[in-house]
Design a protein around this motif. Sequence first.
Motif, PDB file in Angstrom:
ATOM      1  N   SER A   1       5.086  -6.568   5.276  1.00  0.00           N
ATOM      2  CA  SER A   1       6.285  -5.769   6.689  1.00  0.00           C
ATOM      3  C   SER A   1       6.832  -6.691   8.054  1.00  0.00           C
ATOM      4  N   LYS A   2       5.607  -7.118   7.999  1.00  0.00           N
ATOM      5  CA  LYS A   2       6.242  -8.150   9.342  1.00  0.00           C
ATOM      6  C   LYS A   2       7.150  -9.091   8.789  1.00  0.00           C
ATOM      7  N   THR A   3       7.925  -9.268   7.147  1.00  0.00           N
ATOM      8  CA  THR A   3       8.731 -10.966   6.787  1.00  0.00           C
ATOM      9  C   THR A   3       9.987  -9.551   7.800  1.00  0.00           C
TER      10      THR A   3
ATOM     11  N   PRO B   1      -7.573  -8.871   1.378  1.00  0.00           N
ATOM     12  CA  PRO B   1      -8.028 -10.458   2.862  1.00  0.00           C
ATOM     13  C   PRO B   1      -9.922 -10.050   2.560  1.00  0.00           C
ATOM     14  N   ALA B   2      -9.996  -8.273   2.117  1.00  0.00           N
ATOM     15  CA  ALA B   2     -11.627  -7.990   2.260  1.00  0.00           C
ATOM     16  C   ALA B   2     -11.890  -9.233   1.713  1.00  0.00           C
ATOM     17  N   GLY B   3     -11.605  -9.010   0.156  1.00  0.00           N
ATOM     18  CA  GLY B   3     -12.527  -9.311  -1.050  1.00  0.00           C
ATOM     19  C   GLY B   3     -12.450 -11.135  -1.258  1.00  0.00           C
TER      20      GLY B   3
ATOM     21  N   GLY C   1      -8.343  -9.032 -13.974  1.00  0.00           N
ATOM     22  CA  GLY C   1      -8.219  -7.648 -14.810  1.00  0.00           C
ATOM     23  C   GLY C   1      -8.998  -6.842 -13.785  1.00  0.00           C
ATOM     24  N   ASN C   2      -9.489  -5.761 -14.176  1.00  0.00           N
ATOM     25  CA  ASN C   2      -9.191  -4.644 -14.201  1.00  0.00           C
ATOM     26  C   ASN C   2     -11.388  -4.435 -14.354  1.00  0.00           C
ATOM     27  N   ALA C   3     -12.129  -4.574 -12.593  1.00  0.00           N
ATOM     28  CA  ALA C   3     -12.950  -4.507 -12.693  1.00  0.00           C
ATOM     29  C   ALA C   3     -14.087  -2.993 -12.592  1.00  0.00           C
ATOM     30  N   ARG C   4     -15.331  -2.854 -13.246  1.00  0.00           N
ATOM     31  CA  ARG C   4     -16.030  -1.018 -13.699  1.00  0.00           C
ATOM     32  C   ARG C   4     -16.732  -1.559 -13.275  1.00  0.00           C
TER      33      ARG C   4
ATOM     34  N   GLY D   1      -3.554  -8.511  -1.720  1.00  0.00           N
ATOM     35  CA  GLY D   1      -3.451  -6.836  -1.818  1.00  0.00           C
ATOM     36  C   GLY D   1      -2.544  -6.744  -0.740  1.00  0.00           C
ATOM     37  N   ALA D   2      -3.240  -5.449   0.066  1.00  0.00           N
ATOM     38  CA  ALA D   2      -1.736  -5.314   0.564  1.00  0.00           C
ATOM     39  C   ALA D   2      -1.416  -6.241   1.908  1.00  0.00           C
ATOM     40  N   GLY D   3      -2.821  -6.997   2.111  1.00  0.00           N
ATOM     41  CA  GLY D   3      -2.926  -8.061   3.172  1.00  0.00           C
ATOM     42  C   GLY D   3      -0.674  -8.936   3.069  1.00  0.00           C
ATOM     43  N   ILE D   4      -0.543  -8.697   1.853  1.00  0.00           N
ATOM     44  CA  ILE D   4       0.156  -9.131   1.379  1.00  0.00           C
ATOM     45  C   ILE D   4       1.422  -8.426   0.573  1.00  0.00           C
TER      46      ILE D   4
ATOM     47  N   VAL E   1     -12.754 -10.499  -8.923  1.00  0.00           N
ATOM     48  CA  VAL E   1     -12.043  -9.707  -9.701  1.00  0.00           C
ATOM     49  C   VAL E   1     -10.484  -9.587  -8.995  1.00  0.00           C
ATOM     50  N   GLU E   2      -9.494  -9.358  -9.539  1.00  0.00           N
ATOM     51  CA  GLU E   2      -8.134  -9.253  -9.207  1.00  0.00           C
ATOM     52  C   GLU E   2      -7.621  -8.427 -10.397  1.00  0.00           C
ATOM     53  N   LYS E   3      -6.772  -6.674 -10.172  1.00  0.00           N
ATOM     54  CA  LYS E   3      -6.589  -6.069 -11.743  1.00  0.00           C
ATOM     55  C   LYS E   3      -4.716  -6.460 -11.086  1.00  0.00           C
ATOM     56  N   ARG E   4      -4.372  -6.764 -10.380  1.00  0.00           N
ATOM     57  CA  ARG E   4      -2.825  -6.668  -9.705  1.00  0.00           C
ATOM     58  C   ARG E   4      -2.698  -7.811  -9.371  1.00  0.00           C
TER      59      ARG E   4
ATOM     60  N   LEU F   1      -8.098  -3.029   9.032  1.00  0.00           N
ATOM     61  CA  LEU F   1      -6.246  -3.769   9.445  1.00  0.00           C
ATOM     62  C   LEU F   1      -6.925  -4.856   8.632  1.00  0.00           C
ATOM     63  N   VAL F   2      -6.382  -5.852   8.234  1.00  0.00           N
ATOM     64  CA  VAL F   2      -6.379  -7.427   7.422  1.00  0.00           C
ATOM     65  C   VAL F   2      -7.906  -7.643   8.497  1.00  0.00           C
ATOM     66  N   ASN F   3      -7.606  -7.510  10.293  1.00  0.00           N
ATOM     67  CA  ASN F   3      -8.589  -8.889  10.653  1.00  0.00           C
ATOM     68  C   ASN F   3     -10.500  -8.101  10.382  1.00  0.00           C
TER      69      ASN F   3
ATOM     70  N   GLY G   1     -13.784  -3.851   3.996  1.00  0.00           N
ATOM     71  CA  GLY G   1     -12.130  -3.672   3.960  1.00  0.00           C
ATOM     72  C   GLY G   1     -11.950  -2.031   3.842  1.00  0.00           C
ATOM     73  N   ASP G   2     -10.437  -1.918   3.643  1.00  0.00           N
ATOM     74  CA  ASP G   2     -10.154  -0.016   3.007  1.00  0.00           C
ATOM     75  C   ASP G   2     -11.102   0.668   3.186  1.00  0.00           C
ATOM     76  N   ILE G   3     -11.289   0.760   1.895  1.00  0.00           N
ATOM     77  CA  ILE G   3     -11.974   1.546   1.135  1.00  0.00           C
ATOM     78  C   ILE G   3     -13.600   1.956   1.976  1.00  0.00           C
TER      79      ILE G   3
HETATM   80  C1  LIG Z   1       2.727  -1.641   5.750  1.00  0.00           C
HETATM   81  C2  LIG Z   1       1.692  -1.624   6.075  1.00  0.00           C
HETATM   82  C3  LIG Z   1       1.433  -2.617   6.720  1.00  0.00           C
HETATM   83  C4  LIG Z   1       0.502  -3.112   7.876  1.00  0.00           C
HETATM   84  N1  LIG Z   1       0.310  -3.985   9.287  1.00  0.00           N
HETATM   85  C5  LIG Z   1      -0.798  -4.466   8.962  1.00  0.00           C
HETATM   86  C6  LIG Z   1      -0.587  -5.386   9.823  1.00  0.00           C
HETATM   87  O1  LIG Z   1       0.074  -5.551  10.703  1.00  0.00           O
HETATM   88  N2  LIG Z   1      -1.843  -5.933  10.077  1.00  0.00           N
HETATM   89  C7  LIG Z   1      -3.274  -6.186   9.889  1.00  0.00           C
HETATM   90  O2  LIG Z   1      -3.918  -5.832  10.342  1.00  0.00           O
HETATM   91  N3  LIG Z   1      -2.661  -4.784   8.564  1.00  0.00           N
HETATM   92  C8  LIG Z   1      -1.964  -4.508   8.418  1.00  0.00           C
HETATM   93  N4  LIG Z   1      -1.451  -3.530   7.322  1.00  0.00           N
HETATM   94  C9  LIG Z   1      -3.205  -3.157   6.649  1.00  0.00           C
HETATM   95  C10 LIG Z   1      -3.856  -3.786   6.013  1.00  0.00           C
HETATM   96  O3  LIG Z   1      -2.700  -3.705   5.144  1.00  0.00           O
HETATM   97  C11 LIG Z   1      -5.403  -2.879   5.171  1.00  0.00           C
HETATM   98  O4  LIG Z   1      -5.988  -2.992   5.951  1.00  0.00           O
HETATM   99  C12 LIG Z   1      -5.660  -4.527   4.398  1.00  0.00           C
HETATM  100  O5  LIG Z   1      -4.961  -5.020   3.071  1.00  0.00           O
HETATM  101  C13 LIG Z   1      -7.405  -4.338   2.982  1.00  0.00           C
HETATM  102  O6  LIG Z   1      -7.575  -5.547   3.237  1.00  0.00           O
HETATM  103  P1  LIG Z   1      -8.321  -5.001   1.674  1.00  0.00           P
HETATM  104  O7  LIG Z   1      -8.365  -6.318   1.259  1.00  0.00           O
HETATM  105  O8  LIG Z   1      -9.111  -4.062   1.824  1.00  0.00           O
HETATM  106  O9  LIG Z   1      -7.718  -4.386   0.810  1.00  0.00           O
HETATM  107  P2  LIG Z   1      -6.361  -4.422  -0.429  1.00  0.00           P
HETATM  108  O10 LIG Z   1      -5.290  -5.082   0.801  1.00  0.00           O
HETATM  109  O11 LIG Z   1      -5.706  -3.094  -0.965  1.00  0.00           O
HETATM  110  O12 LIG Z   1      -6.865  -4.879  -1.418  1.00  0.00           O
HETATM  111  C14 LIG Z   1      -7.632  -4.642  -2.639  1.00  0.00           C
HETATM  112  C15 LIG Z   1      -7.734  -5.271  -3.512  1.00  0.00           C
HETATM  113  O13 LIG Z   1      -8.297  -4.741  -4.376  1.00  0.00           O
HETATM  114  C16 LIG Z   1      -8.120  -5.037  -6.294  1.00  0.00           C
HETATM  115  N5  LIG Z   1      -8.576  -3.393  -6.660  1.00  0.00           N
HETATM  116  C17 LIG Z   1      -8.660  -2.328  -6.895  1.00  0.00           C
HETATM  117  N6  LIG Z   1      -9.240  -1.849  -8.195  1.00  0.00           N
HETATM  118  C18 LIG Z   1      -9.125  -2.878  -8.294  1.00  0.00           C
HETATM  119  C19 LIG Z   1     -10.525  -2.637  -9.313  1.00  0.00           C
HETATM  120  N7  LIG Z   1     -10.707  -1.889 -10.163  1.00  0.00           N
HETATM  121  N8  LIG Z   1     -10.742  -4.378 -10.516  1.00  0.00           N
HETATM  122  C20 LIG Z   1     -10.189  -5.404  -9.326  1.00  0.00           C
HETATM  123  N9  LIG Z   1      -8.747  -5.602  -8.650  1.00  0.00           N
HETATM  124  C21 LIG Z   1      -9.144  -3.887  -7.967  1.00  0.00           C
HETATM  125  C22 LIG Z   1      -6.056  -4.342  -5.121  1.00  0.00           C
HETATM  126  O14 LIG Z   1      -5.395  -4.150  -6.476  1.00  0.00           O
HETATM  127  C23 LIG Z   1      -5.714  -4.810  -3.974  1.00  0.00           C
HETATM  128  O15 LIG Z   1      -5.303  -6.407  -4.434  1.00  0.00           O
HETATM  129  C24 LIG Z   1      -1.102  -2.644   6.865  1.00  0.00           C
HETATM  130  C25 LIG Z   1      -0.928  -2.205   5.731  1.00  0.00           C
HETATM  131  C26 LIG Z   1       0.408  -1.572   5.518  1.00  0.00           C
HETATM  132  C27 LIG Z   1       0.400  -0.757   3.773  1.00  0.00           C
END
Ligand SMILES: Cc1cc2nc3c(=O)[nH]c(=O)nc-3n(C[C@H](O)[C@H](O)[C@H](O)COP(=O)(O)OP(=O)(O)OC[C@H]3O[C@@H](n4cnc5c(N)ncnc54)[C@H](O)[C@@H]3O)c2cc1C
Length: 510
Positions: free
Chosen positions: A66-68, A30-32, A134-137, A56-59, A49-52, A339-341, A331-333
């Motif tokens: 988990s919400k589904t 969600p953040a990226g 791909g995996n970015a560094r 991300g964990a937004g889905i 760039v996305e490696k997986r 949180l997603v928002n 984001g989470d880093i």
């Molecule tokens: C079970 C669970 C339930 C949740 N429920 C909620 C909710 O109800 N509401 C809410 O707001 N939040 C919820 N969250 C939290 C929310 O999912 C995260 O805060 C949010 O996804 C973080 O977004 P992000 O983009 O920072 O990171 P992520 O969603 O973790 O995305 C990071 C992405 O970076 C990619 N990546 C990592 N390293 C590399 C690399 N070297 N090169 C390329 N790509 C890379 C990863 O593959 C990943 O796709 C929940 C989390 C979990 C685990």
Amino acid sequence: MGQFIDYQQFDSTKSSCMEKFDVCVIGAGPAGYAAAMRAIDFKKKVLLVEKRQLGGAGIHHGALSSKTWWELSREFYHIRVQSQVYNFDAPKINFSKAKSEVLAAGHERMNLLEHHMYNLNISHGEGLFTYIAGNARLLDKTTVEITKTDEKIEVHADYIVLATGSRPRNLPHIPTDEKIIMTSEGIEKMDDFPRNMVILGAGVIGCEFATIFSHFGQTKVNLIDKGDRILPFEDEDVVRVIENNLEEHGVVIHRNSRLIEMKIEDEMVVYTLEYTDGSKEVFRVEKALISVGRIPNYENIFDESLGIEVDERGIIDDLTQTSVPNIYAVGDITADIALVNVGELEGRYAIERIFGKPKKPLIYENISAIMFLSPEVAGVGLNEIKAKEQGIDYKVVSLDYSCISRAIAMRNTQGFIKILVTNDEEMKILGMRVVGEHASSAIQAVALLISMGQGIEELAELIHPHPSIIEGIQECVRMLLNKSILKPSVLREAMKCRSCTGGVYEDIVF
Ligand SMILES: Cc1cc2nc3c(=O)[nH]c(=O)nc-3n(C[C@H](O)[C@H](O)[C@H](O)COP(=O)(O)OP(=O)(O)OC[C@H]3O[C@@H](n4cnc5c(N)ncnc54)[C@H](O)[C@@H]3O)c2cc1C
């Protein structure tokens, strides 16, 4: 379900010459994703760039999945209850069917994001947006190496946004194999409902899964809580409702218990708890879910020599900018609310800082959040625990759902609304908690008032639709202004209006 699109077809990067971008966003959670899309608004050449998996964990294994699960389990629970009321056979639930629904939800969202990306260049200009799987560094502060399935490429970007998210924390002494002992990443790897399971960690995610599995009614859930109550950051009155419901749904909460061992024996989880009185107890269950927080993904993304400051909670940033000026982290880093928002807010803010001037400061105080429990809990701003921690005196008003017509119509009056305001004439809103049906849709008006620094007069006079849960919020603020329709002096249990000064409560008598 829509078609998957092969993104290689619009991956314009050539390995022979180094492609240049205005900004490279690493990680398409969600953040990226939000950061990349905001860069498009500035007409910047952006690489994502996305490696997986996109989203991300937004889905995946996160917010949407988990919400589904939660929605499905809740629906199933209601059908089970109705079957008793209307005297029909309770339907059977099939794990594979539920799981395929969860996966379908993820695909649906991912397809939307893919379709959106695919068509961006058509609508916004050729070559503006590039997505690489791909995996970015980082090789240096402007060069990114991307490892794809069959090749390595290098790209140049003036700015980098790190959005690589987080992963579940594993505990060193627990053999987490994602099959028998799982984290949230393992749920969709199961083939059937376990007959019994233990959840380690009574925070939001642990409690959400305890709710989900107990709602389905196929699994006996034990919840390990090292303290004397679940959700330790939440107010006692909120926790009481949630704990009661979990226990009513058959969840055993191991309070004040310390896990001293967890192992896999004959394909079963064997765990030992020690209680505060020193006694020990051994349990045997089919599955374990470890839910003890998440850790930021910053290893293997840059070398220490680059000078990006980190600590164990994540990348240290100053309003999204890292210690290396052209590198941002969102984001989470980063070491704040996961949180997603919040991730989306930070991603958009970082880009606005880089290419423009953010109209609004980045403020974390008024983030709205929902906990998907039984019932749902929605909150914004301070709760009583936080207000006390910060030494803030306040007025607190609460209204039971039994006073709200809509809740009566729903035949479910469990829950309450609680609003905190400053303990002065102005009565500015500090925060709110809603526990009960439709809680999530009830908080937005108050969130807006908090962000505008407004008092409660506007809300008290606004015409609300009837019957609606938000009428309860209006009645709360009217109570503070001594003009509620129902009077707290009469309905003492259901309506409370108090001040809290230095931690001491006093009824407000008008
Ligand atoms: C079970 C669970 C339930 C949740 N429920 C909620 C909710 O109800 N509401 C809410 O707001 N939040 C919820 N969250 C939290 C929310 O999912 C995260 O805060 C949010 O996804 C973080 O977004 P992000 O983009 O920072 O990171 P992520 O969603 O973790 O995305 C990071 C992405 O970076 C990619 N990546 C990592 N390293 C590399 C690399 N070297 N090169 C390329 N790509 C890379 C990863 O593959 C990943 O796709 C929940 C989390 C979990 C685990």
